[in-house]
Scaffold this motif. Structure first.
Motif, PDB file in Angstrom:
ATOM      1  N   GLU B 167       0.809  -1.223   0.000  1.00 45.81           N
ATOM      2  CA  GLU B 167       0.000   0.000   0.000  1.00 45.81           C
ATOM      3  C   GLU B 167       0.840   1.270   0.000  1.00 45.81           C
ATOM      4  OE1 GLU B 167      -3.262   0.019  -0.379  1.00 45.81           O
ATOM      5  OE2 GLU B 167      -3.955  -1.964   0.302  1.00 45.81           O
ATOM      6  N   PHE B 168       2.147   1.148   0.115  1.00 44.57           N
ATOM      7  CA  PHE B 168       2.913   2.399   0.106  1.00 44.57           C
ATOM      8  C   PHE B 168       3.719   2.558  -1.179  1.00 44.57           C
ATOM      9  CE2 PHE B 168       6.896   0.437   1.190  1.00 44.57           C
ATOM     10  CZ  PHE B 168       6.705  -0.428   2.256  1.00 44.57           C
ATOM     11  N   PRO B 169       3.979   3.800  -1.536  1.00 38.31           N
ATOM     12  CA  PRO B 169       4.647   4.053  -2.819  1.00 38.31           C
ATOM     13  C   PRO B 169       6.117   3.651  -2.795  1.00 38.31           C
ATOM     14  CG  PRO B 169       4.330   6.122  -1.634  1.00 38.31           C
ATOM     15  CD  PRO B 169       3.662   5.058  -0.825  1.00 38.31           C
ATOM     16  N   THR B 170       6.577   3.085  -3.883  1.00 42.17           N
ATOM     17  CA  THR B 170       8.005   2.841  -4.095  1.00 42.17           C
ATOM     18  C   THR B 170       8.328   3.374  -5.473  1.00 42.17           C
ATOM     19  OG1 THR B 170       7.581   0.698  -5.111  1.00 42.17           O
ATOM     20  CG2 THR B 170       7.944   0.709  -2.711  1.00 42.17           C
ATOM     21  N   ARG B 171       9.572   3.275  -5.840  1.00 47.14           N
ATOM     22  CA  ARG B 171       9.934   3.680  -7.205  1.00 47.14           C
ATOM     23  C   ARG B 171       9.167   2.870  -8.242  1.00 47.14           C
ATOM     24  NH1 ARG B 171      16.198   4.397  -8.728  1.00 47.14           N
ATOM     25  NH2 ARG B 171      16.848   3.884  -6.622  1.00 47.14           N
ATOM     26  N   TYR B 172       8.810   1.644  -7.837  1.00 41.73           N
ATOM     27  CA  TYR B 172       8.167   0.736  -8.790  1.00 41.73           C
ATOM     28  C   TYR B 172       6.721   1.120  -9.054  1.00 41.73           C
ATOM     29  CZ  TYR B 172       6.107  -3.664 -10.481  1.00 41.73           C
ATOM     30  OH  TYR B 172       5.430  -4.615 -11.187  1.00 41.73           O
ATOM     31  N   ILE B 208      -1.519  -4.499   3.778  1.00 42.46           N
ATOM     32  CA  ILE B 208      -2.514  -4.514   2.686  1.00 42.46           C
ATOM     33  C   ILE B 208      -3.920  -4.325   3.268  1.00 42.46           C
ATOM     34  CG2 ILE B 208      -3.534  -5.923   0.823  1.00 42.46           C
ATOM     35  CD1 ILE B 208      -0.690  -5.275   0.120  1.00 42.46           C
ATOM     36  N   HIS B 209      -4.676  -3.423   2.692  1.00 44.25           N
ATOM     37  CA  HIS B 209      -6.040  -3.141   3.149  1.00 44.25           C
ATOM     38  C   HIS B 209      -7.019  -4.218   2.690  1.00 44.25           C
ATOM     39  CE1 HIS B 209      -4.644   1.309   2.801  1.00 44.25           C
ATOM     40  NE2 HIS B 209      -4.218   0.756   3.921  1.00 44.25           N
ATOM     41  N   ASP B 210      -8.170  -4.255   3.374  1.00 43.08           N
ATOM     42  CA  ASP B 210      -9.198  -5.242   3.039  1.00 43.08           C
ATOM     43  C   ASP B 210      -9.636  -5.162   1.579  1.00 43.08           C
ATOM     44  OD1 ASP B 210      -9.121  -6.093   5.637  1.00 43.08           O
ATOM     45  OD2 ASP B 210     -11.154  -5.443   6.159  1.00 43.08           O
ATOM     46  N   ASP B 211      -9.911  -3.960   1.104  1.00 39.00           N
ATOM     47  CA  ASP B 211     -10.447  -3.852  -0.258  1.00 39.00           C
ATOM     48  C   ASP B 211      -9.419  -4.292  -1.303  1.00 39.00           C
ATOM     49  OD1 ASP B 211      -8.893  -1.678   0.366  1.00 39.00           O
ATOM     50  OD2 ASP B 211     -10.199  -0.188  -0.568  1.00 39.00           O
ATOM     51  N   ARG B 215      -9.957  -7.339  -3.969  1.00 37.55           N
ATOM     52  CA  ARG B 215      -9.756  -7.175  -5.404  1.00 37.55           C
ATOM     53  C   ARG B 215      -8.775  -8.217  -5.936  1.00 37.55           C
ATOM     54  NH1 ARG B 215      -7.201  -2.175  -8.391  1.00 37.55           N
ATOM     55  NH2 ARG B 215      -7.430  -3.152 -10.435  1.00 37.55           N
ATOM     56  N   ILE B 216      -7.686  -8.444  -5.157  1.00 39.23           N
ATOM     57  CA  ILE B 216      -6.695  -9.449  -5.575  1.00 39.23           C
ATOM     58  C   ILE B 216      -7.340 -10.839  -5.612  1.00 39.23           C
ATOM     59  CG2 ILE B 216      -4.601 -10.651  -4.801  1.00 39.23           C
ATOM     60  CD1 ILE B 216      -3.582  -7.877  -3.814  1.00 39.23           C
ATOM     61  N   ALA B 217      -8.173 -11.132  -4.595  1.00 40.55           N
ATOM     62  CA  ALA B 217      -8.815 -12.455  -4.550  1.00 40.55           C
ATOM     63  C   ALA B 217      -9.680 -12.680  -5.795  1.00 40.55           C
ATOM     64  CB  ALA B 217      -9.639 -12.605  -3.282  1.00 40.55           C
ATOM     65  N   ALA B 218     -10.419 -11.643  -6.186  1.00 36.80           N
ATOM     66  CA  ALA B 218     -11.291 -11.770  -7.360  1.00 36.80           C
ATOM     67  C   ALA B 218     -10.459 -11.985  -8.623  1.00 36.80           C
ATOM     68  CB  ALA B 218     -12.161 -10.523  -7.489  1.00 36.80           C
ATOM     69  N   GLN B 255     -12.091 -14.471   6.074  1.00 36.33           N
ATOM     70  CA  GLN B 255     -13.241 -13.570   5.930  1.00 36.33           C
ATOM     71  C   GLN B 255     -13.225 -12.840   4.599  1.00 36.33           C
ATOM     72  OE1 GLN B 255     -13.928 -10.628   8.882  1.00 36.33           O
ATOM     73  NE2 GLN B 255     -14.938 -12.064  10.297  1.00 36.33           N
ATOM     74  N   LEU B 256     -12.018 -12.480   4.148  1.00 35.20           N
ATOM     75  CA  LEU B 256     -11.897 -11.703   2.906  1.00 35.20           C
ATOM     76  C   LEU B 256     -11.940 -12.589   1.667  1.00 35.20           C
ATOM     77  CD1 LEU B 256      -9.100  -9.232   4.059  1.00 35.20           C
ATOM     78  CD2 LEU B 256     -11.518  -8.668   3.655  1.00 35.20           C
TER      79      LEU B 256
END
Lengths: 454, 454
Positions: B167-172, B208-211, B215-218, B255-256
């Motif tokens: 969730e945090f910015p990197t150069r990538y 990593i946040h729930d949402d 999204r990754i799971a889907a 749960q997620l």
């Protein structure tokens, strides 16, 4: 004066020293015909070592020189607790607890098979494995020490014979008196051998009576040699001792006058704070054998607490029947890693400490602190070279970290014991190789007998 | 029909199989030009394997044959969790706990140095180390997976790219959306590569946040690819999650909708009985990384309990910044040894189980169970040869014991990936060696930058 006759040059030298650990860039180490180190110098004067004594003049053209290139020169590792000949039982009894392993598998096989020929054969194999892996000295506790000694001498490896004593009869001896008299005879026969030293090896508090321990303590004091015994390896052993003696084994050792600077306790897994304080007060030594302690599910020795209390902690492989390697690089790495989990502190037993445990602490535990365990003027040249050119070792930021966490015995390219080359470019010296080759048939025969019994 | 084009003959073949472990004396394995194994036979008919399908006729003179002599042929090891490019940080931050190591050392160095060139360079080094050590497949979780992929393809190593999300910015990438779109783009660009497979690599429940997880799971379900994340590596992580979410991370994953047969949880050190039951119920996978867990003082994962509950346990090296090796032999041995102490049972996780964990279980965890992880007809020829002629491996009573407890990566003489020779007589294939040689200068330059920052 001891003239320099040999020298070796490398990219790095790393050694325990009086002030901690000394690292020298581009070192050259010189030693004499008798194997004694006479000079250590560096081409990089900015890190010129305090180990250097400029009084020795080197006559360059009389010195036989080896240049190792991109390698770390380090003291040979000291395997402070092993049963060398048990290499013939390597992998013969896996996935068993200590008492099942001993009582159901090892003692019956030993009863059937172990004699002088077995010991000499197994010790040849073990010495070859240790030398190739950078171990230049070991403390060997096993039956038929004279036969083991013959193998160590011929392989050119330094060894301390922890001469066995146990209260039950074996083919080797009938009772404790006979074990002790054989120990004294063995020492008398071998005491002029330059690579050998001696200790008593009473098996363990649970297999040795009080009067036997007292007699050993008196003899050891007279001869100024170590008493080397298995100590508090399992929780069961401590529980049994409390029931039987009303004392923890370490306390009993103290009462019997066994505990002191010449006491070498192997394993020391189940030590409480009182045990640790008692070991520290008596300046006793503990030999940590991490692979074996894990494999037999014995536990994890509290080596960080031992070190912090001032106990000298050395490292050993134990025998190949419970390890299944005689690999001091593996044990050194495990010592550093396990101490962190055991003490819940990632800073516990850092690389430098594990390096000391595998070198100088082992030498001190065996009373050989003036002979080996570090690269210093006046000590014997027990040296190893670790090649750091391979992919596995790239990049390198700290040679001590690399020795402990990254390198393995496969990275050892050269080994000297007492100034004599034993391994050159990863190959055993010709005499040792021929000697081992002579044992091929005997190894196969003994292995077939072990296979039939397991 | 797929004609046999290559074959290899050895003294032993040891492989996981449907019925447990199959051991074949004097085996020959045949594979076709596409790398697929077409026949396995034995000269010793008494142990003739059920793996043999006699329908394939071998035209001897068209088959290119290698005879390995006194060696064990085994499936290539599967390193189910690593960060390959971090080999450039090898030994750069030792003796620190996970959070100090990440926050004070690794993340700042990554922020300064990690770009596509760093990743390609570090991954070349890592792939070379892994191949030489008998690892034929890895799951690699790191930034710039397209650059890592280029290195794996050129080195000829099988890899699953666990494409990073954090969730945090990197150069990538700037945020989770951008990480995810880069992951999808990377997979689209590379999906026809025969050595590559793909997964999502969301860093950890605590980053990593729930949402984002939803999204990754889907997406993962749609693409039928694994979700690979760090799970309950430290006690602190579980405590923090309980405070923040009121749930243990494994429960939150369930749960997620993240937990399932495609879930790959790395570490799993601090799992309680409820976590283990939840992982088992969902047919999820755990990757045990023992060296890293010890070195960061995280703890010892309960792999024997996980296995007994029916969880698929694989093994990984983690990155060289916390190991400091990418050595699956080391991890396999440690897995077997630590499980015994962790569960106070010397019979726990015997050699056979550790061997499976390092091979077929890793393949299954990555969804590659039909491709690699065992030597079976229809799978690709990802093979290694372990020479058992050396002193260190004498005598041998049980080849499985020797693979796990005695052998080390230095005993690997030959490696094939997808039927192609990658290591021959302990030397990398010419193309891989040249490719690595091209990186020498880059490795030195990056190492100098790391040295300046540490």
């Amino acid at each position: 004066m001891n003239e320099p006759a040999y020298s070796v040059t490398a990219a790095w030298l790393v050694t325990p020293s009086e002030t901690g650990t000394t690292i020298i860039r581009n070192p050259t180490v010189y030693w004499g015909k008798n194997g004694q180190i006479v000079q250590i110098e560096s081409r990089d004067s900015s890190v010129y070592a305090d180990l250097h004594q400029p009084s020795v003049v080197v006559a360059g053209n009389q010195v036989s020189t080896v240049n190792l290139g991109n390698s770390i020169l380090a003291p040979g590792l000291v395997n402070a607790h092993t049963h060398a000949a048990m290499s013939l039982f390597r992998g013969a009894a896996d996935d068993l607890s200590l008492m099942d392993w001993l009582q159901k598998r090892i003692w019956p096989m030993e009863g059937q098979l172990v004699d002088g020929a077995f010991v000499e054969t197994g010790t040849r194999l073990a010495a070859a494995e240790m030398l190739l892996g950078g171990t230049t000295c070991c403390a060997d506790m096993y039956f038929y020490p004279v036969d083991a000694a013959r193998a160590f001498i011929a392989m050119g490896m330094r060894a301390q014979l922890a001469m066995p004593v146990i209260e039950f009869p074996t083919r080797y001896a009938a009772d404790a008196d006979r074990y002790i008299s054989l120990a004294l005879e063995s020492r008398d026969a071998l005491k002029s051998e330059p690579l050998l030293s001696f200790g008593f090896g009473p098996h363990a508090p649970y297999t040795i009576h009080d009067d036997t321990f007292k007699r050993i303590a008196a003899l050891a004091a007279e001869l100024a040699i170590p008493i080397h015994t298995h100590l508090q390896e399992t929780a069961q052993e401590v529980d049994d001792a409390l029931k039987k003696d009303g004392l923890r084994p370490t306390a009993r050792m103290e009462q019997l006058g066994v505990l002191g600077p010449d006491f070498v306790g192997a394993h020391g897994v189940h030590l409480n704070a009182a045990d640790i304080a008692r070991l520290a007060k008596n300046a006793a030594n503990i030999v940590h054998c991490p692979s074996s302690n894990l494999k037999l599910a014995s536990g994890i020795a509290p080596i960080s607490a031992l070190h912090n209390a001032g106990v000298n902690v050395a490292i050993g492989t134990d025998g190949a029947a419970s390890n299944n390697r005689l690999d001091m690089f593996e044990e050194m790495r495990l010592a550093a890693l396990l101490a962190k989990v055991q003490s819940s502190d990632a800073a516990a037993f850092p690389a430098e400490r594990a390096f000391h445990a595998a070198t100088i602490n082992g030498a001190k535990a065996l009373g050989l602190g003036d002979v080996t365990g570090s690269i210093e003027i006046g000590k014997q040249a027990d040296l190893i070279a670790i090649s750091v050119d391979d992919v596995n070792l790239q990049p390198m930021f700290d040679p001590i970290s690399h020795i402990v966490y990254t390198a393995s015995r496969a990275d050892v390219s050269h080994v000297w014991v007492n100034g004599q080359p034993r391994v050159t470019h990863r190959v055993l010296a010709d005499d040792a190789r021929r000697y081992l080759e002579d044992s091929r048939a005997a190894i196969s025969e003994f292995a077939a007998k072990v296979a039939a019994l397991r």
